[in-house]
Write an enzyme that holds these catalytic residues in place. Sequence first.
Site, PDB file in Angstrom:
ATOM      1  CG  ASP A 244     -25.041  35.693  35.324  1.00 47.09           C
ATOM      2  OD1 ASP A 244     -25.722  36.209  36.224  1.00 47.09           O
ATOM      3  OD2 ASP A 244     -25.244  34.569  34.848  1.00 47.09           O
TER       4      ASP A 244
ATOM      5  CE  LYS B 282     -25.110  32.516  41.593  1.00 43.07           C
ATOM      6  NZ  LYS B 282     -25.698  32.398  40.276  1.00 43.07           N
TER       7      LYS B 282
ATOM      8  CG  MET C 260     -19.286  25.874  36.296  1.00 45.17           C
ATOM      9  SD  MET C 260     -20.657  25.990  37.452  1.00 45.17           S
ATOM     10  CE  MET C 260     -21.874  24.957  36.683  1.00 45.17           C
TER      11      MET C 260
HETATM   12  N1  SAH Z   1     -25.282  29.217  31.188  1.00 43.58           N
HETATM   13  C1  SAH Z   1     -23.910  29.110  30.781  1.00 43.58           C
HETATM   14  C2  SAH Z   1     -23.088  28.260  31.722  1.00 43.58           C
HETATM   15  C3  SAH Z   1     -22.936  28.829  33.079  1.00 43.58           C
HETATM   16  S1  SAH Z   1     -21.893  27.859  34.110  1.00 43.58           S
HETATM   17  C4  SAH Z   1     -23.851  28.567  29.353  1.00 43.58           C
HETATM   18  O1  SAH Z   1     -24.852  28.123  28.824  1.00 43.58           O
HETATM   19  O2  SAH Z   1     -22.775  28.610  28.757  1.00 43.58           O
HETATM   20  C5  SAH Z   1     -20.344  28.645  33.883  1.00 43.58           C
HETATM   21  C6  SAH Z   1     -19.409  27.738  33.132  1.00 43.58           C
HETATM   22  O3  SAH Z   1     -19.678  27.828  31.735  1.00 43.58           O
HETATM   23  C7  SAH Z   1     -17.955  28.137  33.222  1.00 43.58           C
HETATM   24  O4  SAH Z   1     -17.383  27.631  34.413  1.00 43.58           O
HETATM   25  C8  SAH Z   1     -17.382  27.472  32.009  1.00 43.58           C
HETATM   26  O5  SAH Z   1     -17.199  26.097  32.205  1.00 43.58           O
HETATM   27  C9  SAH Z   1     -18.501  27.643  31.011  1.00 43.58           C
HETATM   28  N2  SAH Z   1     -18.297  28.834  30.149  1.00 43.58           N
HETATM   29  C10 SAH Z   1     -19.099  29.878  30.025  1.00 43.58           C
HETATM   30  N3  SAH Z   1     -18.615  30.748  29.109  1.00 43.58           N
HETATM   31  C11 SAH Z   1     -17.470  30.231  28.647  1.00 43.58           C
HETATM   32  C12 SAH Z   1     -16.508  30.620  27.687  1.00 43.58           C
HETATM   33  N4  SAH Z   1     -16.625  31.784  27.002  1.00 43.58           N
HETATM   34  N5  SAH Z   1     -15.454  29.811  27.464  1.00 43.58           N
HETATM   35  C13 SAH Z   1     -15.323  28.653  28.125  1.00 43.58           C
HETATM   36  N6  SAH Z   1     -16.204  28.234  29.045  1.00 43.58           N
HETATM   37  C14 SAH Z   1     -17.265  28.999  29.302  1.00 43.58           C
END
Ligand code: SAH
Length: 490
Positions: free
Chosen positions: A256, A278, A396
């Site tokens: 990703d 994406k 998100m």
């Molecule tokens: N599978 C991922 C989430 C994917 S959706 C997980 O388990 O973390 C993507 C969202 O995850 C982003 O919009 C944000 O809200 C959050 N996110 C992912 N990595 C992040 C990070 N390092 N810091 C803050 N938010 C994060």
Amino acid sequence: MQLHSYPSRLYPLFADLRGRIVLVVGGGAVAARKIVALLSAGAQVRVGAPALEHALQELAARGEIVHLNGVFQHDWLHEAWLVVAATDDRAVNRAVASAAEEHRVFVNVVDDAELSSFQVPSLVERGPLQVAISTGGAAPMLARHLREKLEAQLDESWAALTELLARHRQRIRSRFPVMAARRRWFERVLAGPLQALLRQRQPLRAEHALFAALSEQSDDNVRGSVALVGAGPGDPGLLTLRGSRLLNEADVILHDHLVSAEVLALARRDAERVDVGKHAGSDPATNESATQERIHALMLGYARAGRRVVRLKGGDPFVFGRGGEELEFLRAHAIDYEVVPGITAALACAAYAGVPLTHRDHAQSVRLLTAYRKGGDDDLDWRALAADRQTLAVYMGVAGLERLRARLLEHGRAPGTPFALVENGSRPEQRVVTGTLAQLPELAREHSVRSPALLILGEVASLAGTLHWFGSPPLAAQAVAARAWKRRYA
Ligand code: SAH
């Protein structure tokens, strides 16, 4: 024939000590460590010392070692195949070493390469498999460092694999009597699913795979597979050991956009890397399903071509990661898969912002949700989401903060409920913005918070101000602005 240019290079060997007498001189903790290793190799240990430490006394009492009581004397060496000197008296160690030399018995003086005629390597053990490392005394710390690296890289499936191959050694040999053919077969089989099956605790299927490979005539039994791996939030230290091992074995990595460069850097150098992320931008709706279809097609194509695919996702693959859909697709196409969890953003952001998600005084439960949904958010149970004494972790969320505030206030969440908005959690550029629900979208705008960011809302968020430890302290509202919000909402 090329001779090596290191005159002090040691000749490596693994000694069969079963039933053979080994003399250990010294009765302290160091000697005890050596004795444990010797006993587990089946040696008959005689330990010479004026006194034994407690654990050794017990071994002697049980008859598992023989105690030669007193100060070192030459006749202790009688019948010994090997000698270990483990006293803290250099003169004694020296006497043992020269006596051993005289009797032509190999001697190791612990931590003294000079006096030793054999050295004990650093060891990584997985069942019957042993990996020995030596720098020939040049840099023992380097050997140790390498040992730790290998410890991390080799999981327990190596033990099961070694045992499986040992069990069928005869069968394999008679099937491939010629060494070269056997070697080719091994390479093919080891590139296949055998080890993954053992890692997944499927010993019977692994054995089946081995038999299938033995009975197959052609080379085309190479089966590809997909590992769905959670990459964690960005800090490579938060990747799991298993995730890092799989990255080391991967032929192809489909990752990703969210996966950090530091994590990708841990992957096998010659693995093919494909960014299937994406990208935000033109027409998200069509874009997104097109992207997801492309990911499915890529996984299928590579796996069918016999490649080991790692599908690497930010955070955890099963938390807002569409991991479920990808597995359903793989299952429908009979592709082997496994799943490795990752540290999801909610856990990472909470930890790195100093916000405990639950707390006896503030929150008894935590909910993971996303503010961004294709069909809107009206089917969410807002009354439940607005209840107090619980924590919301919102993924998100950057674009939907206005609506989130409105819904929560409508359903009775207090305007003064604290929040912590964590941008780039766990990464060097992490920022944390804190405030109250009443100020949420305005503060996010004021500090131009951008994706990826995670919102933690609930009483626990007030702890960010005191418990923060990573990066800069949280950014709060400007005092003047804060008073204005207060007039408007409180
Ligand atoms: N599978 C991922 C989430 C994917 S959706 C997980 O388990 O973390 C993507 C969202 O995850 C982003 O919009 C944000 O809200 C959050 N996110 C992912 N990595 C992040 C990070 N390092 N810091 C803050 N938010 C994060």
